[in-house]
Write a protein that holds these residues in place. Structure first.
Motif, PDB file in Angstrom:
ATOM      1  N   VAL A 353      30.696  45.131  40.056  1.00  0.00           N
ATOM      2  CA  VAL A 353      31.507  44.229  39.504  1.00  0.00           C
ATOM      3  C   VAL A 353      32.052  44.556  38.331  1.00  0.00           C
ATOM      4  O   VAL A 353      31.254  45.434  37.462  1.00  0.00           O
ATOM      5  N   LYS A 354      33.397  44.599  38.021  1.00  0.00           N
ATOM      6  CA  LYS A 354      33.927  44.754  36.712  1.00  0.00           C
ATOM      7  C   LYS A 354      33.635  43.648  35.648  1.00  0.00           C
ATOM      8  O   LYS A 354      33.816  42.525  36.253  1.00  0.00           O
ATOM      9  N   GLY A 355      33.361  43.948  34.643  1.00  0.00           N
ATOM     10  CA  GLY A 355      33.066  42.874  33.383  1.00  0.00           C
ATOM     11  C   GLY A 355      34.293  41.700  33.697  1.00  0.00           C
ATOM     12  O   GLY A 355      33.937  40.650  33.559  1.00  0.00           O
ATOM     13  N   PRO A 356      35.386  42.170  33.435  1.00  0.00           N
ATOM     14  CA  PRO A 356      36.532  41.400  33.220  1.00  0.00           C
ATOM     15  C   PRO A 356      36.688  40.261  34.434  1.00  0.00           C
ATOM     16  O   PRO A 356      37.282  39.311  34.587  1.00  0.00           O
ATOM     17  N   GLU A 357      36.137  40.786  35.512  1.00  0.00           N
ATOM     18  CA  GLU A 357      36.102  40.031  36.884  1.00  0.00           C
ATOM     19  C   GLU A 357      35.432  38.727  36.652  1.00  0.00           C
ATOM     20  O   GLU A 357      35.608  37.882  37.441  1.00  0.00           O
ATOM     21  N   LEU A 358      34.448  38.613  35.839  1.00  0.00           N
ATOM     22  CA  LEU A 358      33.673  37.659  35.446  1.00  0.00           C
ATOM     23  C   LEU A 358      33.915  36.736  34.319  1.00  0.00           C
ATOM     24  O   LEU A 358      33.495  35.695  33.990  1.00  0.00           O
ATOM     25  N   GLU A 359      35.379  37.016  34.075  1.00  0.00           N
ATOM     26  CA  GLU A 359      35.752  36.186  32.701  1.00  0.00           C
ATOM     27  C   GLU A 359      36.571  35.219  32.975  1.00  0.00           C
ATOM     28  O   GLU A 359      37.872  35.117  33.453  1.00  0.00           O
ATOM     29  N   GLN A 360      35.814  33.983  33.223  1.00  0.00           N
ATOM     30  CA  GLN A 360      36.380  32.733  33.718  1.00  0.00           C
ATOM     31  C   GLN A 360      36.201  31.717  32.875  1.00  0.00           C
ATOM     32  O   GLN A 360      35.061  31.198  32.609  1.00  0.00           O
ATOM     33  N   PRO A 361      37.201  31.351  32.175  1.00  0.00           N
ATOM     34  CA  PRO A 361      37.146  30.432  30.893  1.00  0.00           C
ATOM     35  C   PRO A 361      36.654  28.914  31.184  1.00  0.00           C
ATOM     36  O   PRO A 361      36.225  28.294  30.397  1.00  0.00           O
ATOM     37  N   LEU A 362      36.976  28.528  32.626  1.00  0.00           N
ATOM     38  CA  LEU A 362      36.386  27.246  33.165  1.00  0.00           C
ATOM     39  C   LEU A 362      34.927  27.097  32.902  1.00  0.00           C
ATOM     40  O   LEU A 362      34.110  28.150  33.252  1.00  0.00           O
ATOM     41  N   VAL A 363      34.607  26.021  32.405  1.00  0.00           N
ATOM     42  CA  VAL A 363      32.898  25.838  31.902  1.00  0.00           C
ATOM     43  C   VAL A 363      32.243  26.025  33.026  1.00  0.00           C
ATOM     44  O   VAL A 363      32.283  25.512  34.281  1.00  0.00           O
ATOM     45  N   GLY A 364      31.103  27.062  32.932  1.00  0.00           N
ATOM     46  CA  GLY A 364      29.937  27.309  34.086  1.00  0.00           C
ATOM     47  C   GLY A 364      30.492  28.225  35.348  1.00  0.00           C
ATOM     48  O   GLY A 364      29.796  28.818  35.902  1.00  0.00           O
ATOM     49  N   LEU A 393      31.459  42.227  29.573  1.00  0.00           N
ATOM     50  CA  LEU A 393      30.714  41.206  29.884  1.00  0.00           C
ATOM     51  C   LEU A 393      29.700  40.903  29.058  1.00  0.00           C
ATOM     52  O   LEU A 393      29.208  39.517  28.848  1.00  0.00           O
ATOM     53  N   ALA A 394      29.223  41.840  28.171  1.00  0.00           N
ATOM     54  CA  ALA A 394      28.026  41.614  27.423  1.00  0.00           C
ATOM     55  C   ALA A 394      28.520  41.888  25.958  1.00  0.00           C
ATOM     56  O   ALA A 394      27.951  42.804  25.235  1.00  0.00           O
ATOM     57  N   PRO A 395      29.620  41.454  25.262  1.00  0.00           N
ATOM     58  CA  PRO A 395      30.068  41.736  23.880  1.00  0.00           C
ATOM     59  C   PRO A 395      29.031  41.291  22.812  1.00  0.00           C
ATOM     60  O   PRO A 395      28.328  40.182  23.112  1.00  0.00           O
ATOM     61  N   SER A 396      29.125  41.895  21.754  1.00  0.00           N
ATOM     62  CA  SER A 396      28.224  41.453  20.529  1.00  0.00           C
ATOM     63  C   SER A 396      28.515  39.924  20.209  1.00  0.00           C
ATOM     64  O   SER A 396      29.589  39.444  19.879  1.00  0.00           O
ATOM     65  N   ARG A 397      27.505  39.106  20.131  1.00  0.00           N
ATOM     66  CA  ARG A 397      27.771  37.763  19.566  1.00  0.00           C
ATOM     67  C   ARG A 397      27.634  37.342  18.201  1.00  0.00           C
ATOM     68  O   ARG A 397      28.071  36.590  17.834  1.00  0.00           O
ATOM     69  N   LYS A 398      27.715  38.632  17.394  1.00  0.00           N
ATOM     70  CA  LYS A 398      27.983  38.581  16.024  1.00  0.00           C
ATOM     71  C   LYS A 398      29.199  38.501  15.794  1.00  0.00           C
ATOM     72  O   LYS A 398      29.742  38.255  14.692  1.00  0.00           O
ATOM     73  N   THR A 399      30.189  39.137  16.564  1.00  0.00           N
ATOM     74  CA  THR A 399      31.699  38.998  16.390  1.00  0.00           C
ATOM     75  C   THR A 399      32.177  37.480  16.860  1.00  0.00           C
ATOM     76  O   THR A 399      31.567  36.758  17.332  1.00  0.00           O
ATOM     77  N   ASP A 400      33.584  37.382  16.602  1.00  0.00           N
ATOM     78  CA  ASP A 400      34.083  36.151  16.881  1.00  0.00           C
ATOM     79  C   ASP A 400      34.352  35.913  18.271  1.00  0.00           C
ATOM     80  O   ASP A 400      35.708  35.875  18.631  1.00  0.00           O
TER      81      ASP A 400
END
Length: 547
Positions: A353-364, A393-400
């Motif tokens: 799976v490519k990381g962007p394929e899991l980018e779904q802004p809908l909650v959950g 998929l796993a960007p640093s949570r220190k960024t915005d």
């Protein structure tokens, strides 16, 4: 329907009715055993008055299986008193939900003896309700001893068909067409061209047919071969009806094969992965299919293959075999293919799976998809999960980052740590931006092995070129030594694959236009492909900068 004679008018777009046979066994070669079965189970009982065979299923698992051709061939063996019906759609476009099958079978019973061909069992709309309706109709025909035979064809034995297999008195499995049928297809297409008045009479004898190399072509590709042959001959000849020889056909076979190779030349190395993320499979790619990267392959074997081979020893020592492997480095240099080779080497199921394929802004939604992916991997263990573009998929949570992305990272960490252990599941990931990953993801126990996949050296470029050019019809002077002398230091592995593909496109273009006598990839084709690639890359970079 009050007037059965009007069925042709009411259902003209989905039902064919005629008194002449749909075809004949003599019109195509091969399938001798299937023809014999149909004669014994359908044609012979047709003379038993009220004891005809009522329902037959011709089942083929491949699109090339000639189920419909065989069914139509039966009609020439039946008496002239028969009326023949063909239904190619469950519902009539104009009549909406009105059932074609019920109306047609009623018409066939009123005009008995009748032969009804159903080629719509593979339709999406043919489900439980349609099978029950068909069963009711066939049982009614049997009880009233009407002289009506219903022959159904299907390519796939779906769940509904399996459930209702008792519906058919006779089931005949139809294999892919043999050589006789396939070679006869060439003559059939030549006859059509002759009838259309575009070529002179051309029929190939058995010897000429046997010399044509068509073993790997589908029936559609064989038809394309004759079409391309006719087109090329009419362009090259001044005659109104040019002649066609076996050598002309063989030239077109090479073109069609090259065009197919052009579409798949990226496989097995550096091809785009179109595997459904939730449909695991064992990849066909091996370490030997990947040019260069000797040290990186050895590191992967040490980190993955050997621990699996000695899994009992590792587990007794308290170490997990399913450790995380992170591949990082510039794009286009084989990270995805290395992950596939690992799965192949272990004979593990592969889920990608490519990381962007899991980018779904809908909650959950993204979190649910990620949990489902890990659960699928556990169910199909031993398996490999591979995350491409892992930084997405796993960007640093220190960024915005958006809140939903933070939730996605938390879900990933939970799955990696897992209350439900990842037994016999290896997690691999690839990224071009190692410094943008979240620190928690990189903690020991989650990803323990980091392997850099650099841009290829000159020696590795030559090895990659050798992998790709081996499958192409290359000129004798297109050697790996010559390619190495070009000093194309800026090309990645993916770039080299693209060069070979474009060179093949140029070779097909030249041969198809008649400017070359043989379909062959030349040095000039390779050099033109390099220039084209660099031009496209420059245009892409300019466009991105402009935007």
């Amino acid at each position: 329907m009050e007037d059965n004679d009007s069925i042709e008018d009411v259902y003209e777009d989905s039902v064919t009715v005629q008194s002449d046979p749909f075809g004949s066994f003599e019109s195509f070669r091969g399938y001798h055993e299937e023809k014999r079965q149909l004669c014994r189970t359908v044609v012979e009982p047709a003379g038993y008055d009220r004891y005809v065979t009522t329902s037959v299923l011709l089942l083929g698992e491949h699109a090339d299986c000639q189920t419909t051709t065989l069914a139509k061939g039966v009609t020439s063996k039946l008496g002239s008193e028969y009326t023949f019906f063909e239904i190619d759609s469950v519902y009539n476009d104009l009549m909406g939900e009105e059932d074609n099958i019920e109306a047609t079978l009623n018409a066939a019973r009123s005009r008995e003896p009748g032969f009804v061909l159903l080629t719509c069992l593979d339709e999406h709309g043919f489900g439980e309700e349609e099978y029950e309706s068909l069963r009711t109709q066939i049982e009614s025909i049997q009880q009233s001893h009407d002289r009506v035979t219903v022959v159904c064809t299907a390519q796939n034995q779906d769940l509904d068909l399996t459930t209702h297999d008792s519906l058919f008195e006779v089931t005949i499995e139809v294999p892919k067409p043999g050589e006789k049928f396939r070679r006869g297809t060439l003559n059939t297409e030549l006859e059509r061209a002759e009838t259309a008045g575009v070529i002179k009479s051309t029929q190939l004898d058995v010897e000429a047919l046997s010399e044509l190399d068509i073993a790997d072509l589908t029936l559609q590709e064989l038809r394309t071969v004759i079409k391309r042959t006719v087109q090329r001959r009419r362009r090259a000849s001044d005659a109104e009806k040019p002649t066609i020889t076996p050598s002309h056909i063989q030239d077109s076979i090479k073109i069609v094969e090259a065009e197919r190779l052009e579409e798949s030349v990226g496989s097995p190395l550096f091809a785009e992965d179109d595997t459904d993320q939730f449909e695991p499979e064992i990849p066909s790619v091996t370490f030997d299919d990947i040019g260069g990267l000797r040290g990186e392959k050895q590191r992967l074997r040490e980190a993955v293959t050997k621990p699996v081979e000695y899994s009992d020893t590792f587990r007794q020592a308290g170490y997990s075999v399913g450790q995380g492997i992170l591949l990082h480095g510039p794009p286009g240099n084989g990270k995805t293919m290395l992950a596939k080779a690992v799965a192949n080497d272990l004979a593990y199921q592969f889920l990608s799976v490519k990381g962007p394929e899991l980018e779904q802004p809908l909650v959950g939604v993204s979190e649910d998809q990620l949990r489902e992916l890990f659960q699928t991997a556990r169910e199909h263990a031993p398996s490999v999960i591979f995350f491409d573009e892992f930084d997405s998929l796993a960007p640093s949570r220190k960024t915005d980052t958006p809140v939903w992305k933070d939730d996605l990272v938390n879900t990933l960490l939970s799955e990696l740590d897992g209350l439900e252990p990842l037994a016999d599941v290896i997690v691999m990931a690839a990224t071009n931006r190692l410094n943008e990953l979240d620190d928690a993801v990189l903690r020991s126990g989650r990803f323990d092995t980091f392997i850099e996949i650099p841009s290829p050296s000159l020696e590795e470029q030559v090895e990659i070129f050798a992998v790709h050019i081996a499958d192409l019809p290359a000129a004798e002077d297109v050697t790996t030594e010559w390619f190495g002398s070009l000093r194309l230091s800026d090309l990645s592995g993916a770039d080299i694959m693209a060069v070979c593909r474009k060179a093949l496109e140029f070779a097909v273009r030249d041969f198809d236009a008649g400017s070359t006598q043989r379909l062959v990839v030349t040095r000039a084709n390779i050099q033109a492909a390099v220039e084209r690639l660099r031009s496209e890359l420059q245009e892409s970079q300019w466009s991105q900068g402009y935007q």
